[in-house]
Design an enzyme around this catalytic site. Structure first.
Site, PDB file in Angstrom:
ATOM      1  N   HIS A 356       0.810  -1.225   0.000  1.00 39.03           N
ATOM      2  CA  HIS A 356       0.000   0.000   0.000  1.00 39.03           C
ATOM      3  C   HIS A 356       0.841   1.271   0.000  1.00 39.03           C
ATOM      4  O   HIS A 356       0.296   2.351   0.215  1.00 39.03           O
ATOM      5  CB  HIS A 356      -0.905   0.038   1.239  1.00 39.03           C
ATOM      6  CG  HIS A 356      -2.117  -0.807   1.131  1.00 39.03           C
ATOM      7  ND1 HIS A 356      -3.280  -0.392   0.517  1.00 39.03           N
ATOM      8  CD2 HIS A 356      -2.367  -2.071   1.564  1.00 39.03           C
ATOM      9  CE1 HIS A 356      -4.191  -1.350   0.588  1.00 39.03           C
ATOM     10  NE2 HIS A 356      -3.660  -2.375   1.210  1.00 39.03           N
ATOM     11  N   LYS A 544      -8.963  13.264   4.875  1.00 44.31           N
ATOM     12  CA  LYS A 544      -8.111  12.076   4.799  1.00 44.31           C
ATOM     13  C   LYS A 544      -7.107  12.148   5.947  1.00 44.31           C
ATOM     14  O   LYS A 544      -7.048  13.144   6.661  1.00 44.31           O
ATOM     15  CB  LYS A 544      -7.384  11.979   3.456  1.00 44.31           C
ATOM     16  CG  LYS A 544      -6.609  13.213   3.052  1.00 44.31           C
ATOM     17  CD  LYS A 544      -6.011  13.089   1.660  1.00 44.31           C
ATOM     18  CE  LYS A 544      -7.039  13.228   0.567  1.00 44.31           C
ATOM     19  NZ  LYS A 544      -7.223  12.021  -0.220  1.00 44.31           N
ATOM     20  N   ARG A 545      -6.335  11.100   6.123  1.00 46.85           N
ATOM     21  CA  ARG A 545      -5.289  11.101   7.134  1.00 46.85           C
ATOM     22  C   ARG A 545      -4.368  12.301   6.923  1.00 46.85           C
ATOM     23  O   ARG A 545      -4.108  12.697   5.790  1.00 46.85           O
ATOM     24  CB  ARG A 545      -4.507   9.785   6.992  1.00 46.85           C
ATOM     25  CG  ARG A 545      -3.588   9.426   8.110  1.00 46.85           C
ATOM     26  CD  ARG A 545      -3.233   7.942   8.016  1.00 46.85           C
ATOM     27  NE  ARG A 545      -2.913   7.525   6.659  1.00 46.85           N
ATOM     28  CZ  ARG A 545      -1.683   7.542   6.134  1.00 46.85           C
ATOM     29  NH1 ARG A 545      -0.666   7.994   6.843  1.00 46.85           N
ATOM     30  NH2 ARG A 545      -1.466   7.114   4.909  1.00 46.85           N
ATOM     31  N   LYS A 550       0.241  14.095   1.593  1.00 38.87           N
ATOM     32  CA  LYS A 550      -1.141  14.357   1.149  1.00 38.87           C
ATOM     33  C   LYS A 550      -1.387  15.862   0.977  1.00 38.87           C
ATOM     34  O   LYS A 550      -2.388  16.265   0.418  1.00 38.87           O
ATOM     35  CB  LYS A 550      -2.133  13.737   2.123  1.00 38.87           C
ATOM     36  CG  LYS A 550      -2.071  12.198   2.130  1.00 38.87           C
ATOM     37  CD  LYS A 550      -3.015  11.608   3.159  1.00 38.87           C
ATOM     38  CE  LYS A 550      -2.872  10.094   3.274  1.00 38.87           C
ATOM     39  NZ  LYS A 550      -3.445   9.370   2.129  1.00 38.87           N
ATOM     40  N   THR A 652      -8.896   6.179  -1.868  1.00 40.64           N
ATOM     41  CA  THR A 652     -10.278   5.713  -2.087  1.00 40.64           C
ATOM     42  C   THR A 652     -11.271   6.821  -1.789  1.00 40.64           C
ATOM     43  O   THR A 652     -12.407   6.781  -2.262  1.00 40.64           O
ATOM     44  CB  THR A 652     -10.607   4.474  -1.225  1.00 40.64           C
ATOM     45  OG1 THR A 652     -10.255   4.739   0.134  1.00 40.64           O
ATOM     46  CG2 THR A 652      -9.866   3.245  -1.725  1.00 40.64           C
TER      47      THR A 652
END
Length: 822
Positions: A356, A544-545, A550, A652
């Site tokens: 991942h 998101k995290r 990110k 996702t």
């Protein structure tokens, strides 16, 4: 209602449960108590299907998947279960007749704190799809008492408090003490000769009892109920009366404390040695218990352990479960008496690995001294796996010590877990096409060249039953009215919506639903943040995290830039925009937590500045989780998917936003690439460096963020505001660490390693295109509807069918209910 239970019987069951559980009548019951009563009534229906499913699995004796994951972020289950038994309308009516609202009852369920980010939500989507498609499978994980943490925002800072989801009984779980197993830690290994063979005896160890709790995972209206098996830890001996009588109170409960710490929290802080040890202990704990149970189940019907792979497959979801490889070897060697070659043949036909991450620092490594002390027999087996693998490297690449250094499982006093997963598995898959190609060409290139047959791609997916049917009831009903309900179990059928792209009435209906969902989210924000946001503004969302790659930082720096333009440039105007963030930062991740503080500090200034006439609002949603995510996805206009290209394996959240009609603002990274292929480049807002460009800069250098800082006055102003107290009057130097990270080299000699300043202007231009596009309501509505109509590829049902076809080779099982069941 469900064919086996009438509405009147269901109401009677609720009233009976209220009486039995609380010694009350329905008129006296609280909503919390009604939640418990309804859940047990639904569980009673599920139990019959659960029994029938596992009876059918036993009878047909098909191959079973064990999906091993440290996380299963399943979300609230009551509403999903009611949908999957086909009883949503009837349950809503039954509750209404009893004086209660189903939505209010659902809101009383805590989110099971069994995961954090995309990894755990993916695992939950996969379990949903496996059950709906009728494949025999178990999820295997840990029953965390407090999850990762419940996030509070206090004075703009993240504060971690325990997530007490088990404070009240969780009605859908079922304890299975008959399947408890002992798991051993520490001690030493003694070797004895027996019949001319070495026998390894583990002694002087500490141990705990792993006790499983099963949660039902329902297929959609097909009678199939699989199990998520989460392991709790109990002391072998709970209490030492002898120690207690001597006044040694701490020692009296020592074993109980050891057991409790293993299952206390998800991902204990590993910034220190004790945290690292606890994390490894957790991994071995649930893997050992799961494999012991899987083998015991196999042996109930089969005598030849060498054929285990014909009936069992272990899928390791990321590197966390990699101890499955040596643990399976241990059982086959020490308990089943196989020789090494036979045990290795079974293991490498039974284990499969999903990678991942592209970032090498996230490929788990353990210090050898810790690993060998905590798992002495496992370490011996790892040593032998490594010795034999190094021999094969030397045979393939004679006189090439560099290859050994690059590929050995044991190297530089570390156990490299991802490498062990690759060597011990028959399949290695990435989770988006771009990600898999980067693995093959970059991070895992040596392994790919040596064993190319193992590598394959499985682009991630999401379950439309959770993220449209349950999360966005208004849109789900509208879609079904337009094209029928086939999309619920066959998302590719949603492409029929393309027939309505140029139907103005349909497009306006679609946007009206979006607006109603924005009103719902605005009410949530008012209740939880006490911020008024305008549902007519553009809802621009990044949830998101929280991780530097990110690039939540890029997002908030751009908000600061827009605010400056509104303040400084009388000729500048923009369509009102609400920027919404939601994210947890790992407890020990200092810079990520500082980014949360920055977002909240910027929000405090902007939201209280009346001079900008509400053109910008900034909201940080506390404690982002599945239940509030469902409200958020349904309301989004713009989906921020802005990771540094080449860093996000898949994503996702991008698919969940797309399903609900939000338009992607993103880099060509992870699954964004495949989303853009489905909708076309004109129907997404793409910006920034490509993955090839990022990789080239990382390899060859040539990027200097100071050059941008010196040349671009607008970027320079934004960065200076990080250090001059503009957004942090109480502590002007508060954000200097962020400022330094963007401009000055780190220990590795690189500044701005996620290319925030490099991508800044391209990102700002993409936002300008959004501003312009949104003002053409007709064109925007068409583009939004196209997102939903184009998301068929991104169902986890499709992903699971690909895993089954290429890796697992499972067979579907049909479950028919016996006539005498409820």
């Amino acid at each position: 209602m469900n064919k086996r239970l009438s509405k009147s019987e269901f109401k009677a069951a609720i009233e009976s449960n209220i009486k039995t559980l609380y010694r009350k009548t329905i008129d006296e019951a609280t909503v919390d108590q009604v939640f418990q009563a309804v859940s047990y009534a639904v569980k009673d229906i599920i139990i019959d299907e659960w029994i029938a499913t596992h009876d059918e699995y036993e009878k047909q004796d098909e191959k079973v998947l064990y999906y091993m994951s440290m996380e299963f972020l399943i979300g609230r289950t009551l509403g999903n279960n009611i949908i999957n038994i086909g009883a949503i309308k009837e349950v809503r009516e039954a509750l209404s007749e009893l004086g209660f609202d189903l939505n209010a009852v659902e809101d009383k369920e805590p989110d099971p704190a069994l995961g954090n980010g995309g990894l755990g939500r993916l695992a939950a989507c996969f379990l949903d799809s496996l059950a709906t498609l009728g494949y025999p499978a178990y999820g295997c994980g840990i029953r965390y008492r407090y999850g990762m943490f419940k996030q509070k925002i206090e004075k703009g800072y993240q504060v971690e408090v325990p997530d007490e989801w088990l404070k009240n009984p969780y009605p859908f779980e079922m304890k299975r003490p008959e399947y408890a197993y002992e798991v051993k830690f520490g001690g030493n290994v003694r070797v004895e000769k027996k019949d001319g063979k070495d026998v390894f005896i583990h002694e002087n160890y500490n141990s705990v009892r792993a006790v499983p709790y099963d949660l039902p995972i329902l297929g959609y209206k097909n009678n199939v109920v699989n199990s998520l098996r989460i392991w709790d830890a109990e002391a072998i001996t709970n209490f030492s009366l002898e120690h207690f009588d001597r006044g040694e109170y701490q020692m009296a409960v020592e074993q109980e404390n050891l057991a409790r710490t293993i299952v206390e929290v998800l991902y204990p802080n590993d910034n220190h040695y004790a945290g690292k040890e606890l994390r490894l202990k957790q991994q071995y704990f649930f893997i050992s218990a799961s494999i012991q149970r899987a083998i015991a189940r196999y042996k109930e019907k089969h005598n030849d352990i060498k054929k285990l792979h014909e009936k069992v497959v272990f899928q390791m979801n990321d590197t966390h479960p990699t101890v499955a490889v040596p643990e399976l070897m241990r059982i086959l060697l020490d308990e089943e008496g196989l020789n090494w070659d036979d045990a290795w043949a079974v293991t490498t036909k039974t284990c499969a690995y999903t990678n991942h991450t592209i970032m090498s620092e996230a490929l788990e490594k353990w210090p050898i001294d810790l690993f060998s002390r905590l798992l002495p027999r496992i370490y011996q087996i790892v040593e032998e796996i490594n010795r034999r693998f190094v021999e094969s490297i030397k045979k393939a690449y004679p006189c090439n010590e560099e290859k050994v250094a690059d590929m050995a499982i044991l190297y530089n006093n570390q156990v490299r877990m991802a490498y062990m997963a690759i060597v011990g598995s028959f399949s290695v898959n990435g989770v988006a096409r771009l990600h898999t190609e980067i693995l093959k060409k970059q991070e895992l290139k040596d392994f790919y060249l040596m064993m190319p047959e193992k590598f394959n791609n499985k682009t991630n997916g999401i379950t439309q039953r959770r993220f449209l049917l349950h999360a966005n009831e208004l849109l789900a009903d509208w879609v079904s009215k337009k094209i029928g309900s086939d999309w619920i179990c066959n998302l590719s059928a949603i492409s029929k919506l393309k027939d309505y792209l140029d139907d103005e009435k349909a497009a306006m209906e679609f946007m009206d639903i979006k607006h109603r969902n924005k009103v719902r989210l605005a009410a949530y924000i008012k209740e939880h943040n006490n911020i008024e946001v305008d549902p007519d503004s553009i809802f621009d969302i990044q949830v998101k995290r929280l991780h530097e790659y990110k690039r939540q930082l890029l997002n908030i720096l751009h908000v600061m830039y827009l605010y400056n333009k509104l303040k400084d440039d009388d000729g500048f105007d923009m369509y009102p925009r609400t920027f919404i963030f939601g994210a947890k930062a790992a407890a020990g991740y200092r810079r990520a937590k500082l980014t949360i503080k920055l977002i909240n500090s910027v929000a405090d200034v902007i939201n209280n500045d009346s001079s900008i006439n509400g053109k910008i609002k900034v909201v940080f949603i506390e404690d982002y989780k599945v239940s509030n995510a469902e409200i958020i996805f349904a309301a989004a206009d713009v989906s921020e998917q802005i990771s540094t290209a080449s860093k996000e394996a898949s994503g996702t959240g991008n698919m969940k936003f797309m399903l609900n009609g939000a338009i992607t603002l993103g880099t060509m990274d992870g699954a964004n690439v495949e989303i853009v292929e489905e909708v076309g480049k004109d129907n997404a807002f793409i910006f920034g460096l490509s993955s090839d460009e990022v990789i080239k800069y990382e390899k060859d250098g040539g990027y200097d963020p100071l050059e941008i800082f010196n040349k671009d006055s607008e970027i320079r102003k934004v960065l200076m505001q990080l250090t001059n107290g503009y957004f942090s009057a109480e502590n002007p130097g508060m954000f200097k660490e962020i400022y330094d990270s963007l401009l000055y080299p780190d220990e590795g000699g690189r500044a701005d390693i996620y290319f925030i300043l490099k991508d800044f202007n391209s990102y700002a231009q993409a936002h300008e295109r959004i501003d312009k596009a949104y003002q053409n309501k007709k064109a925007w509505a068409r583009m939004a509807l196209l997102q939903t109509a184009s998301c068929g590829k991104f169902s986890s049902d499709r992903t699971i069918e690909e895993y089954v076809r290429d890796i697992w080779h499972l067979k579907k099982v049909e479950v028919k209910m016996p006539k005498n069941s409820k």
